[in-house]
Scaffold this active site. Structure first.
Site, mmCIF file in Angstrom:
data_model
loop_
_atom_site.group_PDB
_atom_site.id
_atom_site.type_symbol
_atom_site.label_atom_id
_atom_site.label_comp_id
_atom_site.label_asym_id
_atom_site.label_seq_id
_atom_site.Cartn_x
_atom_site.Cartn_y
_atom_site.Cartn_z
ATOM 1 C CB CYS A 116 -0.963 -0.002 1.187
ATOM 2 S SG CYS A 116 -0.174 -0.383 2.760
ATOM 3 C CG HIS B 87 0.014 4.149 4.878
ATOM 4 N ND1 HIS B 87 -0.392 3.839 6.155
ATOM 5 C CD2 HIS B 87 0.174 2.944 4.241
ATOM 6 C CE1 HIS B 87 -0.471 2.523 6.291
ATOM 7 N NE2 HIS B 87 -0.134 1.958 5.141
#
Length: 295
Positions: A102, A206
């Site tokens: 990811c 993130h």
């Protein structure tokens, strides 16, 4: 109409993927007999010792597999596809498509428009990774002062170095994945990459501090990024603005005056959507548009 199935629909990424699909996929579980004869493509949103066997069974039944786990990423015979970067690699020859980590998905989606203009020659990265990267247990740890596996310390009101195991080279597993997968996607096996990964008490976004050196100077960095549909420029990207968004947020871009052809980026992206589920959905769409699956 393509017939899709999914295994791992109740996981965090699986749930997001089901939301994206126009037609509900057929649901499979690892604990029931698996018959893939009535689907064309199988999404694998699980990470377990059973992944190899399930993929092999699907492939034997002439079903294309889109795998969100790390199981096949290191296999040189299987392409590592990030649709925002290298979808041109998808063709009829490949029956199994592996999707990247990811954080790599978010990072390279942000940098792809610039890498196309001038190839990247060096990366220095610091990643600040959300609890959802560790699945449901990670989310459970968000509001606890107790140590909850897989984390080595309490996450609430805290941050710490990524929990993946360190290798002999001093890098943790997550850092090794980022280096390997970035090089594979960019087809640059010797690209110098330095990376430090940190886990912090954020739900699902993130963030990345990226210092990127290119082979040549790029004069219109912000304009190039602005023209890309997958990127949203923002004066100060942060998790709340990026949460639940399909876009990668990039901002506070600085030219590094101490290093030639080098730029400093702050990047934020939803780990579950842009980092994972949306990649799988875009591969699925690409297969359909290119007639690589039955209509």
């Amino acid at each position: 109409m393509m017939r899709a199935g999914i295994i791992g629909h109740d996981g965090m990424c699986g749930r997001e993927l089901v939301k994206l699909l126009e037609k509900p996929p057929k649901i499979f579980t690892r604990f029931c007999p698996l018959d893939f004869s009535d689907i064309d493509v199988l999404f694998m949103a699980i990470s377990s010792k059973d992944t190899y066997a399930i993929a092999e069974k699907a492939l034997n039944e002439k079903v294309k597999v889109i795998d969100l786990s790390s199981t096949f990423r290191n296999d040189p015979s299987i392409p590592l596809i990030l649709p925002t970067v290298n979808s041109q690699l998808i063709n009829n020859f490949f029956t199994l498509i592996s999707l990247p980590n990811c954080i790599v998905s978010i990072l390279l989606t942000a940098l792809a428009p610039l890498h196309t203009i001038s190839p990247i020659s060096k990366m220095i990265l610091s990643t600040y990774q959300a609890a959802s990267g560790a699945g449901k247990k990670g989310i459970k740890a968000l509001n606890s002062h107790k140590t909850i596996a897989p984390f080595p310390y309490p996450l609430k009101d805290n941050l710490f170095l990524h929990e993946s195991e360190k290798g002999e080279n001093g890098l943790c597993g997550e850092e090794e994945k980022i280096i390997f997968e970035t090089r594979k996607i960019l087809d640059s096996p010797k690209l110098p990459i330095s990376v430090r990964c940190v886990r912090l008490p954020i739900a699902r976004v993130h963030s990345i501090h990226a210092i990127i050196t290119f082979e040549q100077k790029i004069h219109n960095v912000e304009e190039l990024l602005k023209q890309n549909d997958h990127i949203q420029l923002h004066p100060s990207p942060h998790p709340l603005v990026a949460e639940h968004s399909s876009k990668v947020f990039v901002g506070d871009i600085r030219e590094d005056k101490n290093s030639k052809n080098t730029y400093d980026f702050w990047i934020c992206g939803d780990q579950l959507i842009r980092g994972a589920a949306l990649n799988a959905y875009e591969v699925y769409q690409f297969l359909h548009k290119k007639s690589l699956l039955p209509k």
